[in-house]
Design an enzyme around this catalytic site. Structure first.
Site, PDB file in Angstrom:
ATOM      1  N   LYS A  74       0.834  -1.193   0.000  1.00  0.00           N
ATOM      2  CA  LYS A  74       0.000   0.000   0.000  1.00  0.00           C
ATOM      3  C   LYS A  74       0.877   1.254   0.000  1.00  0.00           C
ATOM      4  O   LYS A  74       1.885   1.310   0.706  1.00  0.00           O
ATOM      5  CB  LYS A  74      -0.910  -0.025   1.227  1.00  0.00           C
ATOM      6  CG  LYS A  74      -1.981   1.060   1.270  1.00  0.00           C
ATOM      7  CD  LYS A  74      -2.896   0.817   2.465  1.00  0.00           C
ATOM      8  CE  LYS A  74      -3.974   1.879   2.587  1.00  0.00           C
ATOM      9  NZ  LYS A  74      -4.899   1.608   3.710  1.00  0.00           N
ATOM     10  N   SER A 150      -9.506   2.504   2.687  1.00  0.00           N
ATOM     11  CA  SER A 150      -8.472   3.192   1.938  1.00  0.00           C
ATOM     12  C   SER A 150      -7.558   2.243   1.146  1.00  0.00           C
ATOM     13  O   SER A 150      -6.740   2.699   0.339  1.00  0.00           O
ATOM     14  CB  SER A 150      -7.620   4.041   2.886  1.00  0.00           C
ATOM     15  OG  SER A 150      -6.960   3.241   3.861  1.00  0.00           O
ATOM     16  N   SER A 174     -10.404  -0.106   6.576  1.00  0.00           N
ATOM     17  CA  SER A 174      -9.733   0.074   5.289  1.00  0.00           C
ATOM     18  C   SER A 174      -9.228  -1.208   4.637  1.00  0.00           C
ATOM     19  O   SER A 174      -8.815  -1.185   3.480  1.00  0.00           O
ATOM     20  CB  SER A 174      -8.572   1.058   5.435  1.00  0.00           C
ATOM     21  OG  SER A 174      -9.062   2.361   5.636  1.00  0.00           O
TER      22      SER A 174
END
Length: 486
Positions: A74, A150, A174
């Site tokens: 990420k 996210s 997320s």
């Protein structure tokens, strides 16, 4: 569409160990897929092809579980030395990490080759992925919709078959939200379970934790095996699960859990018929298999708890921006960041130490309530989200709210906190179920059991007592073996 769950990370790792394919070949193949797919979904924001191919040729993966398998991390909090570390923020668009994070080091030690970074909203504040720096990520199930956030880029990278496993993190859902919107398995581990730092002993006061998105339960178990740790540097620690998650999953019969379920939003917002059906479908199957399932909800004021969460968000944003002002040696302005970040930042500057402290105390009270709840019920089942994925161009703030956000510096402390609640209200209504486990520190997992008439995935969420990820994996494995995954 159908996700090929048999072609998971461990399946490819076996081919690597059996010498049926080489790490170099898999990395090359991953980049070929990425070059074709990423233009459609905008999942990946940065690649390291030359370095990844060099590592594939030169590194020794013989004593690792994953044997040279490509992975994406990420683009928020999963740093690699000398690679971009933007957190989806245009303020940091030219910033590169000075050192590799402990989480990423653990991935490398497990035999992964990091091939790049996935898209994330600015600083991970949203449940959709649409940073102004990189643009929106699209959901491979239907490109008109978001894969969530996210960790939205991570989810899209798996569904589009760029990689089998992708690094993710979860500060309020997320991991689980993108899992639900994308037909994946999303586990948020117990607070303190996975590596953090260096330079930080906690994320969002313990609410945020790094892990991964996967498409099979056994990959999730294997990832826990290679990532579980006890760090002296960390503010929060949880004991190692010594039997090993993958071994326990394959050896032990499922415990007949007593399970509570709820269809009600903790913040009293509407819950779609699809979300309710996803839970009731699961409840019916559980009862058929001999599990005791009772409708029951813990006695927690969800609205007050979310207010405490936003207090933390705002306070942490103000602290982060104060540090960035020192780094840049100037005051930050509204032009440096997205409007949501600007609103949180200025609200955080107005929050007193007493208010902040009381917000964290509310988390501990909720954790105590859940501990008592689990004395009666082993697991707690809810929808993962209250609805399926929103459209890419969904308006999650009104024009009036946007104007107030631009004027946030002129508002009183109470007006600012009300504004924060209002600016998140539409997005919270879609995903009201995930934040609680972040604040109590419990593990929770989203399982992909439902498909809407529009062909969009939805998930159900199981929450367990702290340290009981093995229970979540056990129930998930039973559901997966029964063919309930979409």
């Amino acid at each position: 569409m159908k996700i090929n769950r048999k072609n998971d990370g461990l399946a490819l790792a076996k081919k690597l160990h059996d010498k049926k394919v080489t790490p170099f070949e898999l990395v090359e193949e991953a980049f070929k897929k990425l070059e074709i797919e990423n233009s459609k979904w905008n999942a990946v924001i940065h690649t390291r092809k030359e370095k990844a191919l060099k590592e594939a040729l030169n590194n020794d993966f013989s004593n690792t579980l994953f044997g040279g398998l490509p992975i994406l991390v990420k683009g928020l909090g999963q740093d690699i030395a000398e690679e971009p570390s933007t957190s989806g923020s245009r303020l940091l668009k030219n910033y590169c990490a000075k050192q590799t994070g402990n989480f990423t080091k653990a991935l490398e030690k497990a035999g992964f080759i990091v091939i790049g970074q996935t898209n994330t909203p600015e600083f991970g504040f949203k449940n959709i992925t649409d940073p102004s720096l990189y643009g929106p990520t699209r959901n491979p199930w239907n490109g008109d919709y978001s894969p969530g956030g996210s960790s939205g880029g991570a989810a899209a990278s798996i569904v589009s078959d760029m990689v089998q496993i992708s690094g993710a993190s979860d500060g309020g859902g997320s991991i689980r939200i993108p899992a639900a919107f994308s037909g994946l398995i999303g586990l948020k581990p117990t607070r303190g379970r996975t590596p953090i730092g260096p330079g930080s002993g906690r994320g969002w006061q313990g609410a945020s934790i790094s892990f991964a998105l996967t498409k099979s339960i056994r990959d999730t178990a294997a990832m826990l095996d290679v990532l579980q740790t006890v760090q002296e540097l960390a503010a929060f620690q949880t004991p190692l699960f010594e039997p090993g998650y993958l071994n326990s999953l394959q050896q032990s019969p499922s415990k007949k859990f007593k399970i509570a379920y709820s269809l009600a939003s903790p913040v009293h917002s509407p819950v779609s018929l699809d979300a309710k059906k996803s839970v009731l479908k699961t409840v019916e199957w559980l009862r058929q298999k001999g599990y005791e399932v009772v409708e029951s909800t813990p006695n927690i004021d969800g609205v007050s708890l979310m207010q405490s969460y936003y207090t933390m968000n705002a306070g942490e944003t103000a602290a982060m921006m104060a540090n960035l002002e020192k780094t840049f040696q100037r005051a930050l302005t509204i032009d440096d960041m997205e409007l949501m970040t600007w609103t949180l930042y200025n609200t955080g500057k107005s929050i007193s130490a007493a208010t902040y402290s009381n917000s964290l105390a509310a988390w501990d009270t909720a954790a105590e309530t859940m501990a008592h709840f689990h004395e009666t019920y082993d697991l707690y089942l809810t929808p993962t989200t209250a609805d399926s994925a929103p459209l890419i161009d969904a308006n999650l703030q009104t024009d009036e709210q946007i104007e107030r956000m631009k004027q946030v510096t002129k508002l009183t402390e109470q007006e600012q906190q009300t504004l924060v609640w209002d600016m998140f209200s539409a997005s919270l209504a879609i995903t009201p179920f995930t934040q609680q486990a972040n604040l109590t520190g419990q593990p929770a997992i989203s399982l992909p059991v439902y498909l809407t008439e529009k062909g969009l995935p939805m998930g159900v969420q199981f929450t367990a007592p702290k340290g009981k990820e093995d229970w979540l994996l056990s129930i998930g494995y039973e559901i997966e073996k029964a063919g309930l995954f979409i």
